[in-house]
Design a protein around this motif. Structure first.
Motif, mmCIF file in Angstrom:
data_model
loop_
_atom_site.group_PDB
_atom_site.id
_atom_site.type_symbol
_atom_site.label_atom_id
_atom_site.label_comp_id
_atom_site.label_asym_id
_atom_site.label_seq_id
_atom_site.Cartn_x
_atom_site.Cartn_y
_atom_site.Cartn_z
ATOM 1 N N LYS A 148 2.397 0.448 -8.297
ATOM 2 C CA LYS A 148 1.710 0.328 -9.581
ATOM 3 C C LYS A 148 0.696 -0.805 -9.552
ATOM 4 N N ALA A 149 1.114 -1.978 -9.054
ATOM 5 C CA ALA A 149 0.209 -3.122 -8.988
ATOM 6 C C ALA A 149 -0.948 -2.842 -8.036
ATOM 7 N N PHE A 150 -0.663 -2.182 -6.928
ATOM 8 C CA PHE A 150 -1.670 -1.848 -5.923
ATOM 9 C C PHE A 150 -2.746 -0.940 -6.520
ATOM 10 N N THR A 151 -2.315 0.120 -7.188
ATOM 11 C CA THR A 151 -3.255 1.078 -7.767
ATOM 12 C C THR A 151 -4.083 0.440 -8.870
ATOM 13 N N ASN A 152 -3.465 -0.406 -9.681
ATOM 14 C CA ASN A 152 -4.205 -1.098 -10.743
ATOM 15 C C ASN A 152 -5.272 -2.025 -10.167
ATOM 16 N N HIS A 153 -4.963 -2.647 -9.034
ATOM 17 C CA HIS A 153 -5.901 -3.616 -8.450
ATOM 18 C C HIS A 153 -7.029 -2.944 -7.687
ATOM 19 N N PHE A 154 -6.698 -1.979 -6.812
ATOM 20 C CA PHE A 154 -7.702 -1.379 -5.945
ATOM 21 C C PHE A 154 -8.338 -0.115 -6.522
ATOM 22 N N GLY A 155 -7.633 0.551 -7.429
ATOM 23 C CA GLY A 155 -8.150 1.808 -7.949
ATOM 24 C C GLY A 155 -7.778 2.994 -7.088
ATOM 25 N N PHE A 156 -6.937 2.785 -6.083
ATOM 26 C CA PHE A 156 -6.407 3.880 -5.260
ATOM 27 C C PHE A 156 -5.008 3.493 -4.804
ATOM 28 N N SER A 157 -4.247 4.482 -4.348
ATOM 29 C CA SER A 157 -2.842 4.260 -3.986
ATOM 30 C C SER A 157 -2.729 3.611 -2.609
ATOM 31 N N PRO A 158 -1.564 3.021 -2.282
ATOM 32 C CA PRO A 158 -1.361 2.456 -0.946
ATOM 33 C C PRO A 158 -1.572 3.478 0.168
ATOM 34 N N GLY A 159 -1.221 4.744 -0.110
ATOM 35 C CA GLY A 159 -1.421 5.777 0.894
ATOM 36 C C GLY A 159 -2.879 5.951 1.278
ATOM 37 N N LYS A 160 -3.778 5.735 0.342
ATOM 38 C CA LYS A 160 -5.208 5.856 0.613
ATOM 39 C C LYS A 160 -5.663 4.814 1.629
ATOM 40 N N ALA A 161 -4.997 3.655 1.628
ATOM 41 C CA ALA A 161 -5.371 2.602 2.572
ATOM 42 C C ALA A 161 -5.148 3.029 4.015
ATOM 43 N N LYS A 162 -4.224 3.973 4.223
ATOM 44 C CA LYS A 162 -3.983 4.467 5.583
ATOM 45 C C LYS A 162 -5.123 5.358 6.068
ATOM 46 N N THR A 212 -1.101 -12.782 -6.825
ATOM 47 C CA THR A 212 -0.928 -11.328 -6.803
ATOM 48 C C THR A 212 -1.955 -10.667 -5.895
ATOM 49 N N ARG A 213 -3.207 -11.116 -5.986
ATOM 50 C CA ARG A 213 -4.270 -10.525 -5.167
ATOM 51 C C ARG A 213 -3.994 -10.704 -3.675
ATOM 52 N N ILE A 214 -3.587 -11.895 -3.274
ATOM 53 C CA ILE A 214 -3.311 -12.150 -1.864
ATOM 54 C C ILE A 214 -2.195 -11.233 -1.365
ATOM 55 N N LYS A 215 -1.151 -11.071 -2.161
ATOM 56 C CA LYS A 215 -0.038 -10.214 -1.774
ATOM 57 C C LYS A 215 -0.476 -8.753 -1.671
ATOM 58 N N LEU A 216 -1.304 -8.306 -2.595
ATOM 59 C CA LEU A 216 -1.757 -6.917 -2.571
ATOM 60 C C LEU A 216 -2.714 -6.650 -1.412
ATOM 61 N N GLU A 217 -3.571 -7.603 -1.110
ATOM 62 C CA GLU A 217 -4.461 -7.434 0.032
ATOM 63 C C GLU A 217 -3.670 -7.413 1.333
ATOM 64 N N ARG A 218 -2.613 -8.217 1.377
ATOM 65 C CA ARG A 218 -1.711 -8.186 2.530
ATOM 66 C C ARG A 218 -1.024 -6.827 2.627
ATOM 67 N N ALA A 219 -0.599 -6.282 1.494
ATOM 68 C CA ALA A 219 0.036 -4.970 1.474
ATOM 69 C C ALA A 219 -0.923 -3.896 1.962
ATOM 70 N N ALA A 220 -2.195 -4.019 1.594
ATOM 71 C CA ALA A 220 -3.192 -3.049 2.050
ATOM 72 C C ALA A 220 -3.362 -3.112 3.562
ATOM 73 N N MET A 221 -3.375 -4.316 4.122
ATOM 74 C CA MET A 221 -3.494 -4.475 5.565
ATOM 75 C C MET A 221 -2.295 -3.862 6.288
ATOM 76 N N LEU A 222 -1.096 -4.116 5.760
ATOM 77 C CA LEU A 222 0.106 -3.559 6.383
ATOM 78 C C LEU A 222 0.109 -2.038 6.299
ATOM 79 N N SER A 223 -0.369 -1.509 5.185
ATOM 80 C CA SER A 223 -0.426 -0.057 5.028
ATOM 81 C C SER A 223 -1.416 0.565 6.001
ATOM 82 N N ALA A 224 -2.552 -0.114 6.201
ATOM 83 C CA ALA A 224 -3.601 0.441 7.055
ATOM 84 C C ALA A 224 -3.291 0.313 8.537
ATOM 85 N N TYR A 225 -2.759 -0.830 8.957
ATOM 86 C CA TYR A 225 -2.672 -1.126 10.382
ATOM 87 C C TYR A 225 -1.284 -0.944 10.987
#
Length: 294
Positions: free
Chosen positions: A97-111, A62-75
């Motif tokens: 939901k999984a993203f916010t639970n893991h990082f403490g912020f929404s995918p939009g924040k990663a941008k 799950t962590r690897i997938k979410l970190e990948r999602a954060a990279m895609l959101s940012a870049y």
């Protein structure tokens, strides 16, 4: 047959797990699929992973997938539904939901921000605040690049888990002769791959991939037991990295990725896939490859 409870066996098993996860990020899979791939029972694989790492195998996936999602959101300009598809989540809502639970912020924040102070990028660069990070990415610097299309090949090597240490580049690399013995001499180049996210993976979890880039997979030696990752086919931005100290080289790569792509948006990526090919000789720089798409 030797006892399976050996460090070498554990490392080979971890290589197979990492290889499967890296090559199947877009799919929905769990421990059972990994067990089938590694030819180890479900319970044995889970126990080995739990005893070797500081997290369960399920949490790791799950962590690897979410970190990948954060990279895609940012870049990249991908929307949340596209990112969910690219990381094996059923819907954008389950990803959010999984993203916010893991990082403490929404995918939009990663941008809006791509730094966390416990990431390897922050620790090794001495970045202690977002203000300091923004000063780095807003600065101007000279650079040269070209475009190249890759139609095949493989990244072959190993990953090293940093744990809580903060090593320099040299301390995290194996002996080159051992790696290059996998290939026919002179037909491969040393390679570093950002296996985990330098900005979204905590230092304690970060792994560095180091090995070779071989355009012909037949170059790998039969006894090779590391990771073999098929190269992403497509068009790449190839930035020239000048010779210098290892840390200076790393700073250049950071500037290409963070300043030109994330902050200044001079180049648009459809996905995030990169690696660094080193020139021969110590501290001779190399070429940083960033895939722009198929």
């Amino acid at each position: 047959m030797q006892r399976t409870e050996t460090a070498a066996y554990y490392q080979r098993l971890q290589n197979r797990v990492a290889e499967y996860v890296e090559n199947n990020l877009t799919a929905s899979f769990g421990i059972r699929e990994l067990a089938d791939y590694t030819h180890v029972s479900y319970y044995h694989l889970a126990e080995i992973f739990r005893s070797t790492y500081t997290e369960s195998l399920g949490h790791y996936i799950t962590r690897i997938k979410l970190e990948r999602a954060a990279m895609l959101s940012a870049y990249t300009p991908l929307n949340l539904s596209e990112i969910a598809d690219a990381t094996g989540f059923a819907t954008k809502h389950s990803l959010s939901k999984a993203f916010t639970n893991h990082f403490g912020f929404s995918p939009g924040k990663a941008k809006a921000s791509v730094i966390r102070t416990d990431s390897i990028n922050a620790v090794m660069d001495g970045i202690t605040s977002e203000t300091q990070y923004r000063h780095i990415v807003q600065s101007d610097f000279p650079f040269t690049f070209k475009q190249r299309t890759l139609t095949g090949g493989v990244l072959a090597g190993y990953t090293w888990h940093f744990g809580h240490a903060s090593p320099g580049y040299e301390a995290s690399m194996p002996y080159l002769d051992d790696l290059l013995s996998m290939t026919i001499a002179g037909r491969a180049r040393r390679c570093i791959k950002i296996f985990d996210s330098v900005n979204f993976t905590a230092l304690r979890d970060y792994r560095l991939f180091y090995g070779i880039f071989a355009e012909d997979t037949s170059m790998l030696a039969p006894h090779f037991d590391g990771l073999a990752l098929p190269i992403r086919r497509g068009t790449y931005l190839v930035f020239d990295v000048p010779a210098g100290h290892r840390d200076d080289i790393k700073h250049h790569i950071t500037r290409f990725r963070e300043s030109l792509v994330w902050y200044k948006q001079m180049f648009i990526l459809r996905d995030f896939y990169d690696f660094f090919l080193l020139h021969d000789g110590p501290d001779n720089g190399g070429e940083y490859y960033l895939c722009t798409g198929a």
